[in-house]
Scaffold this motif. Structure first.
Motif, PDB file in Angstrom:
ATOM      1  N   GLU B  85      -5.711  24.411  16.854  1.00  0.00           N
ATOM      2  CA  GLU B  85      -6.483  23.153  16.571  1.00  0.00           C
ATOM      3  C   GLU B  85      -7.799  23.193  15.658  1.00  0.00           C
ATOM      4  OE1 GLU B  85      -5.839  20.212  17.253  1.00  0.00           O
ATOM      5  OE2 GLU B  85      -7.842  19.268  16.851  1.00  0.00           O
ATOM      6  N   GLU B  86      -8.396  24.482  15.775  1.00  0.00           N
ATOM      7  CA  GLU B  86      -9.539  24.496  15.138  1.00  0.00           C
ATOM      8  C   GLU B  86      -9.291  24.815  13.758  1.00  0.00           C
ATOM      9  OE1 GLU B  86     -11.274  27.897  18.078  1.00  0.00           O
ATOM     10  OE2 GLU B  86     -12.441  27.841  16.421  1.00  0.00           O
ATOM     11  N   GLN B  89      -8.863  21.466  12.222  1.00  0.00           N
ATOM     12  CA  GLN B  89     -10.207  20.886  11.987  1.00  0.00           C
ATOM     13  C   GLN B  89     -10.795  21.421  10.831  1.00  0.00           C
ATOM     14  OE1 GLN B  89     -12.319  21.145  15.504  1.00  0.00           O
ATOM     15  NE2 GLN B  89     -11.203  19.660  16.784  1.00  0.00           N
ATOM     16  N   VAL B  90     -10.660  22.716  10.396  1.00  0.00           N
ATOM     17  CA  VAL B  90     -11.449  23.368   9.161  1.00  0.00           C
ATOM     18  C   VAL B  90     -10.569  22.700   7.915  1.00  0.00           C
ATOM     19  CG1 VAL B  90     -11.345  25.476   8.028  1.00  0.00           C
ATOM     20  CG2 VAL B  90     -11.952  25.801  10.251  1.00  0.00           C
ATOM     21  N   ASP B  92      -8.903  19.923   7.762  1.00  0.00           N
ATOM     22  CA  ASP B  92      -9.349  18.351   7.546  1.00  0.00           C
ATOM     23  C   ASP B  92     -10.696  18.549   6.909  1.00  0.00           C
ATOM     24  OD1 ASP B  92      -6.981  17.535   8.715  1.00  0.00           O
ATOM     25  OD2 ASP B  92      -7.856  17.046  10.955  1.00  0.00           O
ATOM     26  N   SER B  93     -11.733  19.206   7.337  1.00  0.00           N
ATOM     27  CA  SER B  93     -13.005  19.254   6.821  1.00  0.00           C
ATOM     28  C   SER B  93     -12.858  19.325   5.297  1.00  0.00           C
ATOM     29  CB  SER B  93     -13.875  20.051   7.427  1.00  0.00           C
ATOM     30  OG  SER B  93     -13.955  20.099   9.190  1.00  0.00           O
ATOM     31  N   LEU B  96     -11.544  16.613   3.327  1.00  0.00           N
ATOM     32  CA  LEU B  96     -12.884  15.752   3.256  1.00  0.00           C
ATOM     33  C   LEU B  96     -13.849  15.881   2.061  1.00  0.00           C
ATOM     34  CD1 LEU B  96     -14.285  13.274   4.210  1.00  0.00           C
ATOM     35  CD2 LEU B  96     -15.450  14.522   5.922  1.00  0.00           C
ATOM     36  N   ILE B  97     -14.246  17.449   2.336  1.00  0.00           N
ATOM     37  CA  ILE B  97     -15.480  17.803   1.500  1.00  0.00           C
ATOM     38  C   ILE B  97     -15.128  18.313   0.176  1.00  0.00           C
ATOM     39  CG2 ILE B  97     -17.313  19.604   1.156  1.00  0.00           C
ATOM     40  CD1 ILE B  97     -17.485  19.470   4.239  1.00  0.00           C
ATOM     41  N   ALA B 100     -14.926  15.570  -2.897  1.00  0.00           N
ATOM     42  CA  ALA B 100     -16.421  15.055  -3.265  1.00  0.00           C
ATOM     43  C   ALA B 100     -16.930  16.285  -3.933  1.00  0.00           C
ATOM     44  CB  ALA B 100     -17.278  14.746  -1.979  1.00  0.00           C
ATOM     45  N   PHE B 162     -21.744  24.734   3.992  1.00  0.00           N
ATOM     46  CA  PHE B 162     -20.939  24.348   4.645  1.00  0.00           C
ATOM     47  C   PHE B 162     -19.635  24.837   4.077  1.00  0.00           C
ATOM     48  CE2 PHE B 162     -22.855  19.884   6.210  1.00  0.00           C
ATOM     49  CZ  PHE B 162     -23.812  20.601   6.978  1.00  0.00           C
ATOM     50  N   GLU B 165     -18.976  28.360   4.980  1.00  0.00           N
ATOM     51  CA  GLU B 165     -18.543  28.522   6.310  1.00  0.00           C
ATOM     52  C   GLU B 165     -16.931  28.197   6.470  1.00  0.00           C
ATOM     53  OE1 GLU B 165     -20.631  27.067   9.477  1.00  0.00           O
ATOM     54  OE2 GLU B 165     -18.712  26.674  10.696  1.00  0.00           O
ATOM     55  N   LEU B 166     -16.575  27.090   5.723  1.00  0.00           N
ATOM     56  CA  LEU B 166     -15.069  26.402   5.964  1.00  0.00           C
ATOM     57  C   LEU B 166     -14.206  27.616   5.100  1.00  0.00           C
ATOM     58  CD1 LEU B 166     -15.630  22.687   5.279  1.00  0.00           C
ATOM     59  CD2 LEU B 166     -15.015  23.975   7.208  1.00  0.00           C
ATOM     60  N   ARG B 169     -13.660  30.649   7.168  1.00  0.00           N
ATOM     61  CA  ARG B 169     -13.216  30.471   8.464  1.00  0.00           C
ATOM     62  C   ARG B 169     -11.432  30.214   8.041  1.00  0.00           C
ATOM     63  NH1 ARG B 169     -16.298  26.645  12.994  1.00  0.00           N
ATOM     64  NH2 ARG B 169     -14.412  27.191  13.966  1.00  0.00           N
TER      65      ARG B 169
END
Lengths: 237, 237
Positions: B85-86, B89-90, B92-93, B96-97, B100, B162, B165-166, B169
């Motif tokens: 799950e984590e 989420q990573v 997914d983030s 998103l980022i 951009a 950010f 970190e992403l 991970r």
DNA sequence: GGTAGCAAGATTGCATACAAAGCGCGCCGC
DNA sequence: GCGGCGCGCTTTGTATGCAATCTTGCTACC
């Protein structure tokens, strides 16, 4: 103005003391009870909270990671003094992340969540009705809580943590560059955003969110400021 | 890229000693020389680096903030063992980022940046040509560097942090759940992404980025996993 | 009168010492 | 034989001490 002028209640039996100190300092910074540039001496903070420098260092390191405190080697820690450029980057980041949070949250909105949102809005309304500096602080805080609740609801812990940092830094920026009653005008936005979420109108919710963030940023008095060194000298005094 | 280039946490300030240890542990975790679940005893790490526990604690706290280490009170620190799950989420983030970041970077691409990107790609190619476990580690690292360079170019230090970190991970997740030669297939993607950026084709670059991230994630063996306790017991052994 | 050098004070960085909380192991009772 | 319990060993949490570095105010010299 020194940190010693603000007596923090030394909490007795907190589990993690560094965490508690971090929270208190964090709140004080966000509320601008601690002005940007204020020196946070290890010994001084430790005396206030009745802990050793070890614990204080841990708390300061956490705040440094969050961007609320700036640490310089062999010189000490200071309340962060975000530049207008940093402020812009924070809001750019929020404009990117929050619409995505809305998209995720809209799928997971439960009655209990609605109730929590409503409670937050009522809290904001109560604060808006009052006047005074401390109320305005609480208002900024409450405004942030709305966005944090949105992040929590989205269910992505990574983004949620990012939002915690962004909201905290936003609050600092607002406190620094905000004009008079600016933060209040955002309150109505929260209500309509929540309304759009409840009606499952994602497009509208995202549009409102963006406008809301734009509103907040537009109301800042960013950067008619003078040269850096001079500015810093003035603000830290 | 040297340590000094990392915009990580406190740029100028934090203790060098702890920072160096953090970097080494971080690299070791990303390279999976330290398996998830491995205990990082303060005394043990301190002995390895010939420093006191004080410095080690500081480094571990930083890693804990980054999500690479999990700390439990009165029990110690362990290499993070991200759940599927984590991991989702990573990614997914990142989905998103990163688009951009591409949008911002495409406006600021200079010849010097192109050269740096090209150097990264060549590095990846060199690594791809070789074989061996250590090479594969370096490959994962190099793959991350491409994305970090993109973040650096975008010029938003908040998002850049950010992304650091992403990416870290992600590397941990890939090392954990990655199948055989999966990470290699991503390399060609980097070339085409850079190509699109150079041609100022933002839409294409973003599409390729998303596909690239999807590719990486799809190649993970996420979540046929069994019950948690069992899994954790096995992985920590 | 102004500036460079210096010394004393203060503050951080790091190491070590002590206290407290887990954890394991053996013992005892059932 | 098995399960509960208590003791000691290990590891973390916190405090304190010492050395290094920065700041600051003074003094002497230009």
């Amino acid at each position: 103005m020194s940190i010693a002028d603000y007596p923090f209640a030394p909490l007795g039996g907190t589990e993690d003391r560094a965490m508690a100190i971090r929270e208190q300092l964090r709140d004080a910074i966000i509320d601008r009870r601690l002005a940007p540039g204020t020196k946070l001496g290890e010994a001084e903070v430790g005396a206030l909270f009745e802990v050793s420098r070890t614990v204080v260092r841990s708390a300061l390191q956490m705040l440094s990671f969050e961007g609320l405190v700036r640490s310089e080697r062999n010189r000490g820690s200071f309340v962060a003094n975000p530049s207008p450029e940093e402020a812009r980057q924070v809001f750019d980041s929020r404009r990117l992340i929050e619409p995505a949070l809305a998209a995720a949250a809209i799928e997971r909105l439960r009655p209990a969540d609605r109730a929590r949102f409503r409670a937050l809005l009522e809290q904001e309304e109560r604060l808006m009705a009052e006047r005074g500096a401390s109320v305005r602080r609480a208002e900024i805080r409450a405004s942030g809580d709305f966005h944090l609740e949105l992040a929590r609801l989205a269910g992505n812990t990574v983004l949620e943590r990012f939002m915690h940092e962004l909201v905290a830094r936003s609050s600092l920026v607002i406190a620094l560059y905000g004009r008079t009653g600016a933060s209040s005008c955002g309150h109505a936005d929260h209500g309509s955003i929540l309304g759009a979420l409840e009606r499952r109108d994602l497009g509208l919710a995202q549009t409102l969110l963006i406008h809301h963030i734009n509103h907040i940023e537009a109301d800042l008095d960013l950067r008619p400021a003078t040269g850096l060194g001079l500015r810093e000298a003035l603000s830290s005094g």
